[in-house]
Design an enzyme around this catalytic site. Sequence first.
Site, mmCIF file in Angstrom:
data_model
loop_
_atom_site.group_PDB
_atom_site.id
_atom_site.type_symbol
_atom_site.label_atom_id
_atom_site.label_comp_id
_atom_site.label_asym_id
_atom_site.label_seq_id
_atom_site.Cartn_x
_atom_site.Cartn_y
_atom_site.Cartn_z
ATOM 1 N N ASP A 142 0.834 -1.209 0.000
ATOM 2 C CA ASP A 142 0.000 0.000 0.000
ATOM 3 C C ASP A 142 0.870 1.261 0.000
ATOM 4 O OD1 ASP A 142 -2.292 1.526 0.147
ATOM 5 O OD2 ASP A 142 -3.029 0.658 2.015
ATOM 6 N N ASP A 144 -10.592 2.322 -3.135
ATOM 7 C CA ASP A 144 -11.123 2.145 -1.782
ATOM 8 C C ASP A 144 -12.633 2.256 -1.776
ATOM 9 O OD1 ASP A 144 -8.839 1.614 -0.449
ATOM 10 O OD2 ASP A 144 -8.532 3.630 0.328
HETATM 11 C C1 DGJ Z 1 -5.734 2.082 1.985
HETATM 12 C C2 DGJ Z 1 -6.140 0.855 1.250
HETATM 13 O O1 DGJ Z 1 -6.618 1.166 -0.011
HETATM 14 C C3 DGJ Z 1 -7.162 0.078 2.058
HETATM 15 O O2 DGJ Z 1 -7.626 -1.019 1.341
HETATM 16 C C4 DGJ Z 1 -6.529 -0.321 3.363
HETATM 17 O O3 DGJ Z 1 -5.491 -1.223 3.102
HETATM 18 C C5 DGJ Z 1 -6.016 0.900 4.082
HETATM 19 N N1 DGJ Z 1 -5.175 1.703 3.249
HETATM 20 C C6 DGJ Z 1 -5.278 0.504 5.320
HETATM 21 O O4 DGJ Z 1 -4.701 1.567 5.943
#
Ligand code: DGJ
Length: 734
Positions: free
Chosen positions: A479, A549
């Site tokens: 990430d 997200d």
């Molecule tokens: C952003 C990601 O896109 C989410 O899926 C998740 O992993 C969060 N970060 C966790 O902090």
Amino acid sequence: MTIRYDEQQRIFHLQAAQTSYVCQIAANGQLLHLYWGKRLRNYSAPANRYMPETRAFGTQVPFGDTLASPETIPAECPVFGTGDYRTPMVHAQYADGSTVSSFVYESHRIYGGKPQLPGLPATYVEQDEEADTLELVLRDPLTGLKAVLLYTAFRDFNAITRSILLVNEGQQAIRLHKVLSASLDLPQASYDLLQLHGSWARERSVERVRLTPGTKSIESRRGASSHQHNPFIAVMEQDAGEDHGQVYSMNLVYSGNFVAEMEIDSFGSLRMNIGINPFDFSWLLEAGESFQSPEAVLVHATHGLGEMSRTYHKLYRTRLCRGRYRDAVRPVLVNNWEATYFDFNADKIEQIAAAAGELGIELFVLDDGWFGQRHNDASSLGDWFVNEDKIAGGLKQLVERVQEKGLQFGIWFEPEMISPESELYRAHPDWCLHVKGRDRSPSRNQYVLDFSRADVRSEITKRMKDILQSAPITYVKWDMNRHMSEVGSAALPPERQRETAHRYMLGLYAMLEEITSAFPDILFESCSGGGGRFDPGMLHYMPQTWTSDNTDAMSRLYIQYGTSIVYPISATGAHISAVPNHQLGRMTTLETRGHVAMTGNFGYELDLSMFTEEERALAKEQVATYKRYRELIQFGEHYRLASPFEGNTASWMIVSEDRTEAIMLFARILAEPNVSRLRIRLKGLNAQADYRLKLLGSVPAEGVLGGDELMEAGLLLPQMKKDFSSVLVHLAQV
Ligand code: DGJ
């Protein structure tokens, strides 16, 4: 051979599948762009090529035995200084302070295959016969700056890749202010631009606008390719659409700051450029040093955007992505992020895994919060040590507990970041990007680690490796949750500070190469707050990306539609999440959420242990259905049928390469009163074949219809009387 050189005419003719790309060494030694478009047999008649012209207020430079104004010359590698006033590909400053360059042809080499770009992601070939490469050497005679233009023409794809290597063969340092990867001039025509823009939670919205005189640029200055703009442009002839017409597109294999420029000049020609963003960039090239640009992928289509997309999809799926998972079907996963956020312990994880195991889910992914003192997003990035208060018994034991439920185990990292509230920051406050004496601006309570530094990368690499070696982990979610600010490196001298952002990318790629090769059996998925770095650079190391997200099924219609313009389904993570949806509060049925997510890399992102009996039964069916068809879905050919950006419906289908099987999603966003049943014309089928149709989901229905009928008369859809309704149909040739 896909590349020919006509020595007499001094013409290079690159033929990539059904595409021709032609350039010529002009009478003044300059490299001219002659043609890019549908494949031609030949391009040689002198009377049909660029004729030198001069313009009022244009400069006049020698051009054979006549004069030409550089601003009229269709260029292949335009530079600044002698009177081409359009936006250049290369802009350099020499020891005397001047910024005038003049590149002339020196030599060339044509060979089978495709070389790697040192330290940078790129497409590749497995056999030399798959492509030819042309290396064209140009030189600025006064300063000794050498430009090696690299072109590869693929035999089986309408794709040509370009990049440039600049070598300082002079005696004094040169400062590079702008080094793009590709540039060319298209002749007079009326063009539209199709771009993919957005923001967090609404990535890759499709926008089509008319190009008008002047310069239009699409760019990122954020230190990542970004949610805001994808490093992609498609220039379309104005009558071109999804299935017809000429499309000229460029996509940059790079994950940092980029620019794509389109300049329509006063004479109606269009310059198209793409490369590293020159904004806040400069590179000091000492004598003897070289600078390699990233790769640009140029795809031309004569049958519209759909054909262009299918070229990118297959090229990227088979010749950009690498590793064991490139050709392997991807596991159905459950991720605990939206189920628990930071609030979990080993028992809770086991509970979700147990529920997942009963549904046939194959992989459990432990998201953010398992390390350091990470109880919320305010701390611990960089402290990659398991928090045994949360995970009693340690990671190995947790993995075993998950495995006992029949699932493999995956884990989340955010390697490029550091929390000011962390052990790592207390020990190394200079390890983040920063500028001495200035405040550091946090975002999501974190700073960006300075990955231009090998010492920083090596410590993070070691910490990650320790975790990955400590338990049988088969998946990593990588990430990245903020963009750069105060871009400066404590390890670079003042005259190289503006190299920081690109050096960061080179460092990131080096680390990705090291970690992904050290763990070839791990499936890596990239993520940046969802799809903030959904670009070909990342796909070279990690064959899939968390698309957004935003997991709301209706939003996903837009996001997955836009993503499909360039990126294949095998790269597109799509999960069912809970309702009310956490981003929008919207209620949609589990069936519809399933339909949408099943046209991507499928998974769940909710607390499965909270499912009712009925939901469990449907989810079990969804997992079984997806597994049955996932090879088709992940590796088939993608056809877009209806755009949510243009109306109230969204539809696309995936057809197997041999056209014997297909799956089609149709969704209606809002119900409409008193309307007829909808009909949709399918694509990509075999007109001569008959197909058995099966409605997947709660109302199975069957029938046999001809491929021709389905594509011409269309398929009559069931009544859809509710908001947010959808159907998923499987077609099998009988
Ligand atoms: C952003 C990601 O896109 C989410 O899926 C998740 O992993 C969060 N970060 C966790 O902090």
